[in-house]
Design an enzyme around this catalytic site. Sequence first.
Site, PDB file in Angstrom:
ATOM      1  N   ARG A  72      -0.174 -10.124   1.461  1.00  0.00           N
ATOM      2  CA  ARG A  72      -0.480  -9.677   0.095  1.00  0.00           C
ATOM      3  C   ARG A  72       0.211  -8.344  -0.196  1.00  0.00           C
ATOM      4  O   ARG A  72       0.268  -7.482   0.678  1.00  0.00           O
ATOM      5  CB  ARG A  72      -1.984  -9.399  -0.049  1.00  0.00           C
ATOM      6  CG  ARG A  72      -2.886 -10.581   0.103  1.00  0.00           C
ATOM      7  CD  ARG A  72      -4.341 -10.068   0.102  1.00  0.00           C
ATOM      8  NE  ARG A  72      -5.248 -11.089   0.555  1.00  0.00           N
ATOM      9  CZ  ARG A  72      -6.408 -10.828   1.154  1.00  0.00           C
ATOM     10  NH1 ARG A  72      -6.799  -9.593   1.352  1.00  0.00           N
ATOM     11  NH2 ARG A  72      -7.187 -11.797   1.544  1.00  0.00           N
ATOM     12  N   PRO A  73       0.676  -8.141  -1.464  1.00  0.00           N
ATOM     13  CA  PRO A  73       1.219  -6.819  -1.784  1.00  0.00           C
ATOM     14  C   PRO A  73       0.108  -5.777  -1.659  1.00  0.00           C
ATOM     15  O   PRO A  73      -1.028  -6.042  -2.029  1.00  0.00           O
ATOM     16  CB  PRO A  73       1.670  -6.940  -3.241  1.00  0.00           C
ATOM     17  CG  PRO A  73       1.423  -8.325  -3.665  1.00  0.00           C
ATOM     18  CD  PRO A  73       0.665  -9.052  -2.595  1.00  0.00           C
ATOM     19  N   ARG A  74       0.451  -4.647  -1.107  1.00  0.00           N
ATOM     20  CA  ARG A  74      -0.552  -3.579  -0.984  1.00  0.00           C
ATOM     21  C   ARG A  74      -0.497  -2.715  -2.234  1.00  0.00           C
ATOM     22  O   ARG A  74       0.595  -2.347  -2.674  1.00  0.00           O
ATOM     23  CB  ARG A  74      -0.233  -2.702   0.228  1.00  0.00           C
ATOM     24  CG  ARG A  74      -0.273  -3.445   1.536  1.00  0.00           C
ATOM     25  CD  ARG A  74       0.204  -2.549   2.681  1.00  0.00           C
ATOM     26  NE  ARG A  74       0.252  -3.279   3.938  1.00  0.00           N
ATOM     27  CZ  ARG A  74       1.158  -3.073   4.893  1.00  0.00           C
ATOM     28  NH1 ARG A  74       2.105  -2.165   4.741  1.00  0.00           N
ATOM     29  NH2 ARG A  74       1.124  -3.778   5.996  1.00  0.00           N
ATOM     30  N   ASP A  85      -2.943   0.203   7.792  1.00  0.00           N
ATOM     31  CA  ASP A  85      -1.500   0.093   7.584  1.00  0.00           C
ATOM     32  C   ASP A  85      -0.813   1.451   7.494  1.00  0.00           C
ATOM     33  O   ASP A  85       0.213   1.591   6.831  1.00  0.00           O
ATOM     34  CB  ASP A  85      -1.191  -0.730   6.318  1.00  0.00           C
ATOM     35  CG  ASP A  85      -1.967  -2.022   6.291  1.00  0.00           C
ATOM     36  OD1 ASP A  85      -1.924  -2.738   7.301  1.00  0.00           O
ATOM     37  OD2 ASP A  85      -2.633  -2.305   5.284  1.00  0.00           O
ATOM     38  N   GLY A 144       0.620   2.988   9.964  1.00  0.00           N
ATOM     39  CA  GLY A 144       1.693   3.129  10.945  1.00  0.00           C
ATOM     40  C   GLY A 144       1.146   3.605  12.286  1.00  0.00           C
ATOM     41  O   GLY A 144       1.847   4.267  13.049  1.00  0.00           O
ATOM     42  N   LYS A 145      -0.104   3.214  12.577  1.00  0.00           N
ATOM     43  CA  LYS A 145      -0.719   3.616  13.847  1.00  0.00           C
ATOM     44  C   LYS A 145       0.068   3.073  15.039  1.00  0.00           C
ATOM     45  O   LYS A 145       0.212   3.739  16.050  1.00  0.00           O
ATOM     46  CB  LYS A 145      -2.153   3.079  13.942  1.00  0.00           C
ATOM     47  CG  LYS A 145      -3.091   3.656  12.917  1.00  0.00           C
ATOM     48  CD  LYS A 145      -4.482   3.056  13.041  1.00  0.00           C
ATOM     49  CE  LYS A 145      -4.609   1.627  12.577  1.00  0.00           C
ATOM     50  NZ  LYS A 145      -4.408   1.402  11.151  1.00  0.00           N
ATOM     51  N   GLY A 146       0.589   1.841  14.860  1.00  0.00           N
ATOM     52  CA  GLY A 146       1.314   1.182  15.948  1.00  0.00           C
ATOM     53  C   GLY A 146       2.470   2.034  16.428  1.00  0.00           C
ATOM     54  O   GLY A 146       2.767   2.104  17.621  1.00  0.00           O
ATOM     55  N   LYS A 171       6.096   7.635   6.879  1.00  0.00           N
ATOM     56  CA  LYS A 171       6.845   7.087   5.744  1.00  0.00           C
ATOM     57  C   LYS A 171       7.310   8.145   4.735  1.00  0.00           C
ATOM     58  O   LYS A 171       7.340   7.875   3.525  1.00  0.00           O
ATOM     59  CB  LYS A 171       6.032   5.976   5.063  1.00  0.00           C
ATOM     60  CG  LYS A 171       5.779   4.790   6.000  1.00  0.00           C
ATOM     61  CD  LYS A 171       5.175   3.632   5.278  1.00  0.00           C
ATOM     62  CE  LYS A 171       6.007   2.379   5.397  1.00  0.00           C
ATOM     63  NZ  LYS A 171       5.393   1.180   4.886  1.00  0.00           N
ATOM     64  N   ALA A 220      -6.236  -7.110  12.179  1.00  0.00           N
ATOM     65  CA  ALA A 220      -5.243  -6.035  12.325  1.00  0.00           C
ATOM     66  C   ALA A 220      -3.840  -6.610  12.396  1.00  0.00           C
ATOM     67  O   ALA A 220      -3.645  -7.736  12.841  1.00  0.00           O
ATOM     68  CB  ALA A 220      -5.534  -5.253  13.597  1.00  0.00           C
ATOM     69  N   THR A 277      -9.533 -10.700   5.347  1.00  0.00           N
ATOM     70  CA  THR A 277      -8.292 -11.298   5.853  1.00  0.00           C
ATOM     71  C   THR A 277      -8.488 -12.784   6.178  1.00  0.00           C
ATOM     72  O   THR A 277      -7.522 -13.465   6.501  1.00  0.00           O
ATOM     73  CB  THR A 277      -7.826 -10.557   7.118  1.00  0.00           C
ATOM     74  OG1 THR A 277      -8.909 -10.549   8.059  1.00  0.00           O
ATOM     75  CG2 THR A 277      -7.423  -9.124   6.803  1.00  0.00           C
TER      76      THR A 277
HETATM   77  P1  IMP Z   1     -11.937  -8.230   7.215  1.00  0.00           P
HETATM   78  O1  IMP Z   1     -11.719  -7.127   8.212  1.00  0.00           O
HETATM   79  O2  IMP Z   1     -11.036  -9.406   7.437  1.00  0.00           O
HETATM   80  O3  IMP Z   1     -13.389  -8.603   7.122  1.00  0.00           O
HETATM   81  O4  IMP Z   1     -11.545  -7.657   5.750  1.00  0.00           O
HETATM   82  C1  IMP Z   1     -12.302  -6.640   5.116  1.00  0.00           C
HETATM   83  C2  IMP Z   1     -11.383  -5.727   4.294  1.00  0.00           C
HETATM   84  O5  IMP Z   1     -10.589  -4.936   5.164  1.00  0.00           O
HETATM   85  C3  IMP Z   1     -10.385  -6.467   3.373  1.00  0.00           C
HETATM   86  O6  IMP Z   1     -10.217  -5.710   2.203  1.00  0.00           O
HETATM   87  C4  IMP Z   1      -9.098  -6.471   4.190  1.00  0.00           C
HETATM   88  O7  IMP Z   1      -7.949  -6.561   3.379  1.00  0.00           O
HETATM   89  C5  IMP Z   1      -9.202  -5.137   4.885  1.00  0.00           C
HETATM   90  N1  IMP Z   1      -8.504  -5.093   6.177  1.00  0.00           N
HETATM   91  C6  IMP Z   1      -8.909  -5.642   7.336  1.00  0.00           C
HETATM   92  N2  IMP Z   1      -8.037  -5.397   8.323  1.00  0.00           N
HETATM   93  C7  IMP Z   1      -7.068  -4.642   7.784  1.00  0.00           C
HETATM   94  C8  IMP Z   1      -5.900  -4.029   8.319  1.00  0.00           C
HETATM   95  O8  IMP Z   1      -5.592  -4.111   9.507  1.00  0.00           O
HETATM   96  N3  IMP Z   1      -5.125  -3.339   7.425  1.00  0.00           N
HETATM   97  C9  IMP Z   1      -5.476  -3.200   6.121  1.00  0.00           C
HETATM   98  N4  IMP Z   1      -6.558  -3.739   5.569  1.00  0.00           N
HETATM   99  C10 IMP Z   1      -7.359  -4.456   6.393  1.00  0.00           C
END
Ligand code: IMP
Length: 411
Positions: free
Chosen positions: A284-286, A14, A16-18, A312, A40, A122
Amino acid sequence: MGKVNVVVGMQYGDEGKGKLVDFLAAKADYVVRFQGGNNAGHTVVINGQSTILHFIPSGAFNDNICVMGNGVVLDLDVLQTEINMLEEKGVSLKDRLLISENAHLILSDDVEDSMNDKIGSTGKGIAPSYTNKYAKTGLRVRDIINVENDLDDFDVNARSKLLKFKKFLLDHSYLKFQIVNVSKVLNDAIDAGKYVLFEGAQATGLDIDHGHYPFVTSSNCTAGGACTGSGVGPTKINNVFGVSKVYITRVDRDGAGPLTTQMDKTMMEKIQKKGHEYGATTGRPRRCGWYDAVLNKHAVRVNGLSGVALTKLDVLDGLDEVKICTHYELNGENITDYPADAITQRRCKPVYETMPGWSKDTGECKTFEELPAEAKFFIKRIESLLGVPVIMVTNGADREKYIPINMDVLE
Ligand code: IMP
């Protein structure tokens, strides 16, 4: 010989790669995803209109050829929904969406299996799909094409799943004809002088090997993943650019993963609100923390970064003071290298350099010179800690909101 660059995240996703990919994609011919799946969520904001992409590379908005390499895991239903969503926005992917025949499929069982895992994934089936890949029990895109010819090679269960996918592909012939040998396509393109841009998903701190296992995703999000996830060799890569927020965020369930520089509740709520820090995929809140130079230096090294985009900056406007964590302290010792495990990382205490904030709104600044002196100092301090040039700083969500600094690194 063409040009090959890679963009990766330096923190926990997150960053801001996009936005950087969208910017670079203006000159690129191919934009390639090489790992991850629809875990993602890449946000691109054009003229105030925000689009979140989970699968399709952020180059979609620049008429690039969009490629999904063998390192990606693919949920075809979700992919189709995304294609439709883009079409509704007037963005057609016809004849410019290529999918590796070797990419693994995310099956509905995978999604179910990932719903309630311990680390708060996720829930998109990512870990189960990669688990099958490495257990050599997975199903790949090419199996869908071959299923009828090779029926005996698949057990009954796999067969019925593949035939279902086949029907899906025939119903969406749009997808069917774009399943290719990505390695061949990209290498031929590079030989023909084209510009190939790799778009990392997730980030260094979530890398299966270089992040804090087990609070990581299931793929190599770091630069080497671009090679293994596409079939383009390391000697073809010119530059790797990292993206990092001027603070840090992490999204998982109940704060499962370490976040050493986590802010106090009041400051965190302020930054969450101002920075819209809610997961693009999960909502979810980060959790938010101060800039962690130890993690970011780790990212510079692991990825071999040529330069860094800081994002940011405007979110920190109006604070009395801002902080950078220069190193950690553990049992009276200074720790300057990112610890290899989550347990040690959790014990580390952040050591901060605290500096004055700035009251001016940086969102309207267009050049580095226009920035308040305190913001310039903050950026320069980060640059000297990282030891690589800061390419640009972003100061708002929209495509146009960035301040060029060492843009020559991008050439
Ligand atoms: P998974 O990739 O769904 O297996 O999740 C594993 C961990 O990586 C979890 O803590 C997710 O919240 C985090 N995560 C997966 N993809 C992203 C993303 O694109 N941005 C931020 N956190 C991510």
